[in-house]
Write a protein that holds these residues in place. Structure first.
Motif, mmCIF file in Angstrom:
data_model
loop_
_atom_site.group_PDB
_atom_site.id
_atom_site.type_symbol
_atom_site.label_atom_id
_atom_site.label_comp_id
_atom_site.label_asym_id
_atom_site.label_seq_id
_atom_site.Cartn_x
_atom_site.Cartn_y
_atom_site.Cartn_z
ATOM 1 N N VAL A 109 5.239 -12.727 0.722
ATOM 2 C CA VAL A 109 6.178 -13.336 1.833
ATOM 3 C C VAL A 109 7.447 -12.052 2.079
ATOM 4 N N GLU A 110 7.553 -11.296 1.307
ATOM 5 C CA GLU A 110 8.374 -10.001 1.669
ATOM 6 C C GLU A 110 7.482 -8.998 2.573
ATOM 7 N N LEU A 111 6.148 -8.923 2.331
ATOM 8 C CA LEU A 111 5.488 -8.192 3.222
ATOM 9 C C LEU A 111 5.416 -8.726 4.540
ATOM 10 N N ALA A 112 5.281 -9.857 4.633
ATOM 11 C CA ALA A 112 4.905 -10.481 6.030
ATOM 12 C C ALA A 112 6.257 -10.332 6.982
ATOM 13 N N ARG A 113 7.434 -10.587 5.913
ATOM 14 C CA ARG A 113 8.770 -10.361 6.766
ATOM 15 C C ARG A 113 8.847 -9.054 7.119
ATOM 16 N N GLN A 114 8.701 -8.099 6.346
ATOM 17 C CA GLN A 114 9.048 -6.832 6.706
ATOM 18 C C GLN A 114 7.948 -6.299 7.900
ATOM 19 N N TYR A 151 -3.096 -9.096 2.196
ATOM 20 C CA TYR A 151 -3.315 -7.653 1.696
ATOM 21 C C TYR A 151 -2.061 -7.650 0.215
ATOM 22 N N THR A 152 -1.743 -8.953 -0.001
ATOM 23 C CA THR A 152 -1.310 -8.932 -1.473
ATOM 24 C C THR A 152 -2.119 -9.354 -2.439
ATOM 25 N N SER A 170 1.606 -5.738 13.661
ATOM 26 C CA SER A 170 1.893 -6.263 12.369
ATOM 27 C C SER A 170 0.662 -5.984 11.363
ATOM 28 N N LEU A 171 -0.382 -5.535 11.971
ATOM 29 C CA LEU A 171 -1.420 -4.952 10.823
ATOM 30 C C LEU A 171 -1.217 -3.746 10.649
ATOM 31 N N TYR A 172 -0.683 -2.823 11.601
ATOM 32 C CA TYR A 172 -0.328 -1.300 11.296
ATOM 33 C C TYR A 172 0.860 -1.387 10.339
ATOM 34 N N LEU A 205 3.220 -0.533 4.966
ATOM 35 C CA LEU A 205 3.597 -0.957 3.949
ATOM 36 C C LEU A 205 2.910 -1.047 2.536
ATOM 37 N N ARG A 206 1.620 -1.041 2.706
ATOM 38 C CA ARG A 206 0.698 -1.330 1.472
ATOM 39 C C ARG A 206 0.311 0.228 1.251
ATOM 40 N N GLY A 207 0.747 1.333 1.882
ATOM 41 C CA GLY A 207 0.364 2.730 1.430
ATOM 42 C C GLY A 207 -0.639 3.245 2.088
#
Lengths: 300, 271
Positions: free
Chosen positions: B7-12, B43-44, B72-74, B79-81
């Motif tokens: 949820v936080e990944l999608a929000r950011q 991606y999580t 949003s994919l970039y 965000l996932r490193g």
């Protein structure tokens, strides 16, 4: 030529476990031996060339060297954007193979006349392009391509073409089929080389002995290709392709102005005609007598 | 370090996507927002991948077919490193590798698109390669609803079941709006689930913004042995920004400073 192609591909597939053949539901009585020997490296993608080409690129991205196989304009123009984006831009090793170069399928009508492919595909600088004249050149092409996997296009004739000269390894240069003694040459690509050789034989009877060169390698080309032609004052090119973008066009781009280039190509009205390959060559002025007459005009 | 929740990944990712299109004066933020939750879960909790080794042979392959929605994919990848988050600021700038349609030059991106109807055939080839070699990784392809107008997609939809590619997963970002109008107005797709089932796919239908539903569905792949999988995710174009939701114009417009501030505030603030 297609028989030489499949036999050589099978021979190479025995050595190279990454060779994969994808067909667009065509190749009856040609591709079966490959499918039987390498069922895990064969796919019939159905009558769907865009998907066939995308699937081939996806397979290639996973390490296969994929050959797509269909006829006429189906594996080229029908799926041009897949060749451009999926294969060339991603730089994956797919060799697009089309059977029925030029007017090979002349009786089947305009849909099957593959006479604009070179001009269109040459604009993709990433593609290696081979256009063999006989079974020997087709074999040598497959040998080179399987040793150098990359985005490539192999333009094959049909079946039953004779071997025109002893095969030699392919490179980015023309092959001298007949050295001649005159300062004029005939350069041909594809199976119409046979007509060029017939023309040269007629001309020798008349005391004119032009060189005959085969151009199975059309891209990439550079100074090595141009250097061979600098031995001649005038060159007549012969091809089963429209004037735009074919062999004559590329010669005019590559050769210095000191070499005069004239081209015999397929006039647009002939692409609207239907008939055997030899009939259409005659109509297009690409048969032996027409080539001989054109060369006489050029030489004097 | 605790991993960010989906949820936080999608929000950011949504916040970054908005900032990227605003900075670059770029288009297509509506579709980037509609698929952000699918990406967040993938991606999580779903995709097997190594951010520091994008070419890891055993990774699951993810292909974005609707390449115009790349922001949003970039952002998700950064965000996932997969690459520095700061690089997102170069999106759409001269010379940046973050071009405005998804690019395989970017770490973590398998395939460049931009022309529609290309990724599913390519992904089918990848899935076939895995199957022929007995490898266990999966191939995920995210398509838009509008791009299902492309015939090449239906060529691939026809062929994948023939080869029993249950390692292939198509996700449809079904936000019901395409380029010049609603899907219903342009070329009605429905009944989509029934069409896909008739094409011999295993199909699930869910709320594409409900992370628990998405996770539960993708946790149990393959759904039917020997059948390729299609997740029809009902989504909202512009999801998460009230004034963008279900509005065709946000396929094109770029938020101005005031709109960006309002959008970020509505999402709980920029990361």
């Amino acid at each position: 030529m297609r028989t030489a192609f499949i036999r050589e591909l099978i021979a190479q597939a025995r050595e190279h476990p990454d060779i994969f053949l994808v067909v667009g539901d065509l190749g009856y009585s040609v591709v079966e031996p490959f499918a039987q020997e390498f069922p895990d490296r064969f796919l019939n993608a159905g009558v769907a060339e865009q998907n066939m080409t995308g699937v081939a690129a996806g397979l290639a991205s996973e390490g296969y060297h994929v050959f797509t196989y269909s006829i006429a304009n189906f594996p080229t123009l029908r799926c041009l954007e897949q060749i451009r984006n999926d294969i060339c831009y991603h730089g994956v090793p797919v060799t697009v193979v089309s059977v029925g170069a030029g007017l090979s399928y002349g009786n089947l009508g305009y849909s099957h006349h593959a006479v604009q492919d070179l001009g269109i595909l040459r604009t993709f600088g990433e593609l290696t392009i081979h256009s063999p004249a006989d079974p020997g050149e087709a074999r040598e092409s497959v040998r080179w391509l399987t040793r150098n996997p990359g985005p490539s296009y192999l333009r094959l004739g049909k079946a039953g073409e004779p071997d025109l000269y002893p095969a030699q390894p392919l490179g980015p240069r023309p092959n001298v089929v007949h050295p001649g003694t005159a300062d004029v040459a005939i350069a041909a690509t594809g199976s119409v080389l046979k007509c060029a050789l017939e023309a040269a034989a007629f001309l020798r009877c008349d005391g004119l002995d032009p060189a005959v060169l085969s151009c199975p390698w059309l891209q990439p080309l550079g100074t090595e290709f141009a250097a061979v032609f600098q031995a001649y004052r005038r060159v007549l090119t012969v091809e089963e392709h429209v004037a735009s973008g074919g062999l004559g066009s590329l010669m005019k781009e590559l050769l210095p102005r000191s070499v005069a280039v004239e081209s015999l190509t397929i006039p647009l009205p002939v692409t609207r005609m239907v008939g055997s390959q030899s009939f259409l060559r005659r109509e297009a002025g690409l048969d032996g007598p027409a080539i001989a007459a054109a060369l006489k005009r050029l030489a004097t | 370090m605790d991993r960010m929740s989906s949820v936080e990944l999608a929000r950011q990712a949504r916040c970054h996507a908005l900032q990227m299109v605003a900075r670059a004066r770029a288009s297509h933020v509506g579709g980037a927002l509609s698929m952000a939750d699918l990406l967040g879960v993938l991606y999580t909790d779903i995709l097997r991948f190594r951010p520091d080794d994008p070419a890891w042979p055993e990774r699951d392959r993810f292909l974005l077919s609707k390449g115009h929605s790349c922001t949003s994919l970039y952002a998700t990848l950064a965000l996932r490193g997969c690459f520095p988050v700061a690089e997102l600021e170069t999106y759409g700038a001269d010379g940046s590798r973050l071009m405005s349609h998804i690019s395989h030059k970017v770490p973590g991106v398998e395939f460049s698109t931009g022309s529609l109807g290309h990724a599913l055939p390519f992904g089918l080839g990848m899935a076939l390669a895995a199957r022929r070699r007995g490898l266990s990784h999966r191939v995920f392809v995210l398509v838009s609803d509008g791009e299902l107008d492309e015939g090449s997609n239906w060529e691939a939809l026809l062929l994948a079941p023939q080869h029993r590619l249950d390692n292939l997963v198509v996700l449809v970002d079904y936000n019901k709006i395409q380029s010049l109008g609603s899907v219903a107005e342009v070329a009605e797709l429905g009944p989509l689930v029934e069409k896909l089932r008739a094409f011999r796919w295993a199909v699930r239908e869910l709320d594409g913004h409900n992370h628990d539903e998405i996770r539960a569905a993708l946790d149990t792949l393959p759904w039917e042995r020997g059948r390729p999988n299609c997740l029809v995710a009902h989504t909202v174009k512009g999801k998460g920004v009230e004034f963008m939701e279900n509005r065709l114009e946000w396929h094109y417009r770029s938020p101005d400073a005031t709109q960006l501030a309002a959008a970020l505030a509505g999402l709980g603030g920029a990361p």
